[in-house]
Design a protein around this motif. Structure first.
Motif, short mmCIF file in Angstrom:
data_model
loop_
_atom_site.label_atom_id
_atom_site.label_comp_id
_atom_site.label_asym_id
_atom_site.label_seq_id
_atom_site.Cartn_x
_atom_site.Cartn_y
_atom_site.Cartn_z
N GLY A 39 44.39 25.78 37.51
CA GLY A 39 43.09 25.51 36.90
C GLY A 39 42.69 26.65 35.99
N CYS A 40 42.20 27.72 36.60
CA CYS A 40 41.65 28.84 35.82
C CYS A 40 42.71 29.84 35.41
N ASP A 41 43.76 29.95 36.21
CA ASP A 41 44.79 30.97 36.00
C ASP A 41 44.24 32.39 36.15
N SER A 43 42.58 33.41 39.30
CA SER A 43 42.34 33.58 40.73
C SER A 43 40.92 33.21 41.17
N ASN A 44 40.23 32.42 40.38
CA ASN A 44 38.85 32.06 40.75
C ASN A 44 38.68 30.63 41.27
N CYS A 45 39.51 29.67 40.83
CA CYS A 45 39.15 28.27 41.09
C CYS A 45 39.81 27.69 42.32
N GLY A 46 40.93 28.23 42.76
CA GLY A 46 41.58 27.75 43.98
C GLY A 46 42.43 26.50 43.80
N CYS A 48 45.26 26.20 42.68
CA CYS A 48 46.66 26.53 42.93
C CYS A 48 46.93 26.91 44.39
N CYS A 60 48.56 31.46 41.87
CA CYS A 60 48.57 32.04 40.51
C CYS A 60 48.43 33.55 40.58
S1 FES Z 1 44.62 28.61 39.05
FE1 FES Z 1 42.54 29.02 39.55
S2 FES Z 1 42.81 30.27 41.29
FE2 FES Z 1 44.82 29.96 40.70
#
Ligand code: FES
Ligand SMILES: Cc1cc2nc3c(=O)[nH]c(=O)nc-3n(C[C@H](O)[C@H](O)[C@H](O)COP(=O)(O)OP(=O)(O)OC[C@H]3O[C@@H](n4cnc5c(N)ncnc54)[C@H](O)[C@@H]3O)c2cc1C
Ligand code: FES
Lengths: 166, 283
Positions: A39-41, A43-46, A48, A60
């Motif tokens: 999602g965010c790449d 480490s914020n959205c979860g 992955c 990620c």
């Molecule tokens: S892609 Fe969003 S936390 Fe890893």
């Protein structure tokens, strides 16, 4: 290149990888397990989220080389075998509950939500609403407003508890 | 986003880490949980030529009783393992409680106590806790090991007293003995975010009055700060004195202004959160 060996969704695998390869890219690009989303790449959205040796992590923000020797579980390994003609009957209770309780709209966050929820339920089989919300703090959903996600997790928790006691 | 290339070294022992650091100097970086370093490498704000992975150095993991009234927590002990550790829960539960407020579950499953402290981020929760606890860090380098007090360890934003060829091996905290209460108040923009301001208050009570108070502030300067004026004003007083004392919580601080808050707003938060944290800790 560095050699990595790990068990992913129960299958042993072994590859030569660049040390800078992220675990999520190893899963998606090398193993072609695209069930885990990016999602965010950052480490914020979860989105992955996978399990590394049984605990939820954001893939990620883990290098594939850090997962060497570990057991990795993704959303793709959740469902059990299904009978002919009905793929839903092997679904994990969390998968079923996200379906029946409308715990998703676009579905992008769902693989990560389910893996984070699975970790939560392994630690706390009967979380109240607040505990579910805190347990899923690391996962963002831009569609649902979370209400049905919380419902789905608690529904799955009830089914899992019943399964454990019968 | 993909980090720049680097040579990867998976160290098996503290000695191997020290040797590798010595060989590569400031071209090398240590990798603990990676939850501060990898995001920086992905943005190419950091591009170490050599990455030394501490993940397999078993000597750096776990908690032991030093037998002198203190616990030693291995640098590679993950946040979740600090929170769940029986020794920490029994003797220094305040550290477990602050650690439980770090990030979100996935972050706590990867991040380590050593990485969180060595990173030296003013917004990180553990530095203020270590400062309030009067804890220390043990650093090891080619010339052996040395113990550094929290008050000396944090030097500036993302800057610590560690030399390029040193690693943190463990973190030492005193056992909390007697009628102490505590509360960490962390003010965030959204649920899992970093502290805009954080305040750890610890209060030791005796016969209805405050024998000793400690206040550690997160993100009120480039390093963690003790609100020593507040602490002194409360010594020997009853909890009624908290509101007046907390009004001075921002004295001597130097908070930054950024997207989340202005410096003035941070000063306001420090006063309000200090009062709340002290009142909860003194109950
Ligand atoms: S892609 Fe969003 S936390 Fe890893
Ligand atoms: C989404 C997200 C939210 C977060 N929220 C918070 C929060 O609310 N509060 C908070 O406090 N933290 C937060 N963090 C940071 C988290 O706690 C990090 O894990 C921690 O700051 C760094 O620990 P690490 O083990 O991941 O270290 P790494 O990222 O591996 O390393 C960090 C730095 O320390 C150095 N280092 C690591 N170990 C050692 C050692 N033993 N000796 C010397 N140097 C060493 C590395 O070289 C690097 O420069 C968050 C992180 C993320 C990704
Ligand atoms: S269902 Fe669309 S992001 Fe959650």
């Amino acid at each position: 290149m560095t050699r990595v060996e790990m068990t992913v969704d129960g299958e042993p695998c072994e590859h030569e990888v660049e040390p800078r390869l992220l675990l999520v890219h190893y899963l998606r690009d090398v193993l072609e397990k695209t069930g885990t989303n990016i999602g965010c790449d950052t480490s914020n959205c979860g989105a992955c989220t996978v399990h590394l040796d049984g605990r939820s992590v954001k893939s990620c923000t883990v290098l594939a080389v850090q997962a060497d020797g570990s057991q990795v579980d993704t959303v793709e390994g959740l469902a059990g075998p299904s009978s002919d003609g009905d793929e839903t009957d092997g679904w994990h209770p969390l998968q079923k509950a996200f379906h029946t309780e409308h715990g998703l709209q676009c579905g992008y966050c769902t693989p990560g939500m389910i893996m984070a929820a699975k970790d939560l339920l392994e630690e706390n089989p009967d979380p109240d609403e607040t505990e579910v919300r805190e347990g899923l703090e690391g996962n963002l959903c831009r569609c649902t407003g979370y209400v049905n996600i919380v419902k789905a997790v608690r529904t799955a928790a009830a089914e899992l508890r019943e399964g454990a006691s019968s | 986003m993909i980090p720049a290339t680097f040579d990867y070294v998976r160290a098996g022992s503290i000695d191997e880490v020290v040797d590798t650091l010595k060989e590569h100097g400031d071209e090398a970086k240590l990798l603990a949980g990676g939850h501060s370093l990898l995001p920086l490498m992905k943005l190419r704000f950091a591009a170490p030529e050599v990455l030394i992975d501490l993940g397999r150095v078993e000597q750096l993991r776990g908690v032991r009783d030093l037998g002198d009234g203190r616990l030693a927590i291995g640098a590679m002990t993950r946040h979740i393992d600090v929170m769940d550790d029986p020794l920490v829960r029994e003797h220094c539960a305040v550290l477990a409680d602050v650690t439980a407020k770090v990030g979100d579950p996935q972050v706590r499953h990867r991040g380590t106590i050593g990485g969180a402290l060595a990173h030296g981020d003013a917004a990180s929760d553990l530095p203020a806790a270590l400062a309030a606890l009067d804890g220390t860090l043990v650093a090891q380098g080619p010339n052996g090991s040395r113990e550094i007090a929290a008050s000396d360890f944090f030097v500036d934003y993302l800057t610590t007293a560690l030399e390029d060829d040193e690693l943190v091996t463990e973190v030492r905290v005193p056992k909390i003995v007697g009628p102490w209460g505590w509360r960490y108040e962390k003010f965030t923009r959204v649920a899992q975010a970093w502290a805009i301001v954080g305040v750890l208050a610890m209060v030791k009570r005796s016969n209805g009055s405050i024998e000793e108070a400690r206040v550690g502030l997160t993100n009120m300067a480039t390093v963690p700060v003790r609100a020593s004026g507040v602490e002194q004003a409360l010594s020997g007083r009853t909890p009624d004195a908290i509101a007046d004392a907390a009004a001075n919580a921002a004295d001597g601080t130097k908070p930054s202004s950024d997207l989340s808050a202005s410096a003035e707003y941070r000063e306001h938060l420090a006063r309000v959160l200090t009062r709340r944290a002290l009142e909860a800790a003194a109950r």
